[in-house]
Design a protein around this motif. Structure first.
Motif, mmCIF file in Angstrom:
data_model
loop_
_atom_site.group_PDB
_atom_site.id
_atom_site.type_symbol
_atom_site.label_atom_id
_atom_site.label_comp_id
_atom_site.label_asym_id
_atom_site.label_seq_id
_atom_site.Cartn_x
_atom_site.Cartn_y
_atom_site.Cartn_z
ATOM 1 N N TRP B 157 0.830 -1.206 0.000
ATOM 2 C CA TRP B 157 0.000 0.000 0.000
ATOM 3 C C TRP B 157 0.866 1.259 0.000
ATOM 4 C CZ3 TRP B 157 -4.514 0.673 -1.801
ATOM 5 C CH2 TRP B 157 -5.472 -0.341 -1.724
ATOM 6 N N PHE B 159 3.574 1.571 -1.639
ATOM 7 C CA PHE B 159 3.917 1.776 -3.039
ATOM 8 C C PHE B 159 2.780 2.462 -3.776
ATOM 9 C CE2 PHE B 159 7.672 -0.115 -2.205
ATOM 10 C CZ PHE B 159 7.794 -1.486 -2.290
ATOM 11 N N VAL B 160 1.560 2.012 -3.491
ATOM 12 C CA VAL B 160 0.403 2.621 -4.146
ATOM 13 C C VAL B 160 0.302 4.094 -3.774
ATOM 14 C CG1 VAL B 160 -2.114 2.616 -4.290
ATOM 15 C CG2 VAL B 160 -0.893 0.451 -4.226
ATOM 16 N N THR B 163 2.854 6.369 -5.369
ATOM 17 C CA THR B 163 2.510 6.618 -6.772
ATOM 18 C C THR B 163 1.434 7.686 -6.878
ATOM 19 O OG1 THR B 163 2.949 4.277 -7.161
ATOM 20 C CG2 THR B 163 1.895 5.494 -8.937
#
Lengths: 217, 187
Positions: B157, B159-160, B163
């Motif tokens: 999460w 990483f999400v 982004t």
């Protein structure tokens, strides 16, 4: 199947032989996909389908940008996805060392793709102009970023297959696995960056000359 | 291709504010070490060094990117040091550091890129920094007994979120016209 005209910096295969090897490997992936469909194993089928479509990226790059990817790179890419795909059938679980092989291979796969994308952009688009000395920075960033994107894809595939009730085509084995992936990625990035800035060029042509001499060409 | 430049009105005034921001970053670094938040301390130092790289390399103290970026980064570092539970601060700093790197490459190196590419590349650089950050968190947990990475899902999460934050800040940077082409337009 496209013509891959550009010869490799590192390989001494002829274009025709390289094409046959790649076709053979693609056939393996297609077989995995078909077998998966036939036996109702959606995870395996999508595994085969996904990896098979990755092998068409060089062709797409060529069609769209007229950019012929280095033949050695195409072969490497194809081998890498086949190892991944075959691994999901069993070796990943059965042999712990298989993981190390695919980590190394997939890291250089991502690195190779990152390099290819950068070169395609550089050569065929107006968006960017990078002197050779700075290419390394861009390659490292591209590759690391793509590593994160890959993690996102793996995450998404698990979430999606959970929702659909199918077995996930890509399996993540924990924090250690993710961090190891990122580290191998970084190593692959540095290697490709050095390769991209032609630090290896002298070495490559040296080996090529030796090989030619030993074959009496 | 019309290449991006980073344009400044008054270099001296801009640099003064910039150095002040760098000073704040170093202060945060010191505080972090004091509070045993070693990873954050490293982060602050890396950002400060990156910001100070152009003036040091060119031996021109005025040679700095526009102040707004440096001040924003310093503020985010400070916030993250004072309220470590707010994970958003780290995502913001990661992205701002990425934008800073791209700004310096565009302003001070022969590399040329369009506005669109500069912003896209900043987003990619943010992901790259996040990769380094994740590895840093892992070893911090290992060596300094922190608890950054509790579970695999949480990391994913992260990483999400990075982004998303990178895309948002990237859009803001583009909308603000931080990167401009010499004609004055932000293509």
């Amino acid at each position: 199947m496209p013509e891959i005209r550009q010869n490799s910096d590192l390989l001494v295969l002829t274009d025709a032989r390289e094409r046959w090897v790649v076709r053979g490997l693609q056939a393996i992936l297609a077989a995995i996909m078909v077998y998966g469909l036939a036996t109702g194993q959606l995870g395996m089928a999508s595994n085969g389908a996904l990896t098979l479509s990755v092998t068409f990226v060089p062709a797409i790059l060529q069609r769209t940008y007229g950019y012929s990817m280095d033949v050695g790179l195409v072969l490497w890419l194809t081998i890498a996805v086949v190892l991944h795909s075959v691994g999901a059938l069993g070796p990943y679980r059965d042999y712990s060392w298989y993981d190390n092989i695919t980590h190394t291979v997939s890291a250089s796969l991502i690195a190779g793709v990152g390099y290819a994308v950068l070169r395609a952009l550089e050569v065929h688009s107006d968006e960017i102009d990078v002197p050779k000395a700075f290419r390394g920075l861009f390659i490292v960033v591209f590759v690391l970023a793509m590593g994160i994107v890959w993690e996102l894809v793996e995450f998404a595939s698990v979430v999606v297959s959970d929702m659909v009730g199918a077995r996930a085509p890509l399996i993540v084995f924990g924090i250690d696995d993710i961090i190891t992936d990122l580290l191998f990625n970084t190593a692959g990035a540095v290697v490709v960056a050095l390769w991209g800035t032609e630090s290896f060029r002298g070495l490559a042509s040296f080996f090529r000359r030796r090989l030619r001499r030993s074959r009496g060409r | 291709m019309v290449s991006v430049e980073v344009l400044l009105e008054d270099e001296g005034a801009n640099a003064l504010v910039g150095w002040f921001a760098i000073g704040t970053m170093l202060l945060v670094a010191g505080l972090s070490v004091r509070w045993t938040a070693y990873l954050w301390g490293c982060f602050a130092v890396v950002t400060a060094v990156t910001a100070a790289l152009p003036p040091i390399a060119t031996r021109d103290w005025k040679c700095m990117v526009p102040w707004s970026l440096l001040v924003a980064a310093a503020a985010a570092l400070l916030a993250g040091a004072v309220w470590p539970v707010v994970e958003m601060a780290s995502f913001v700093v990661i992205t701002l550091l990425a934008v800073l790197v791209v700004a310096e490459v565009v302003a001070f190196t022969p590399v040329e890129m369009s506005v669109r590419f500069a912003v896209a590349f900043a987003v990619l650089t943010a992901l790259a920094v996040e990769a380094v950050w994740a590895v840093g968190q892992y070893y911090s947990d290992l060596w300094w007994e922190t608890t950054f990475l509790q579970s695999q899902t949480e990391l994913q999460w992260d990483f999400v979120l990075v982004t998303v934050v990178a895309l948002v800040i990237g859009s803001i940077v583009r909308w603000l016209g931080y990167f401009e082409t010499p004609g004055g337009s932000s293509a």
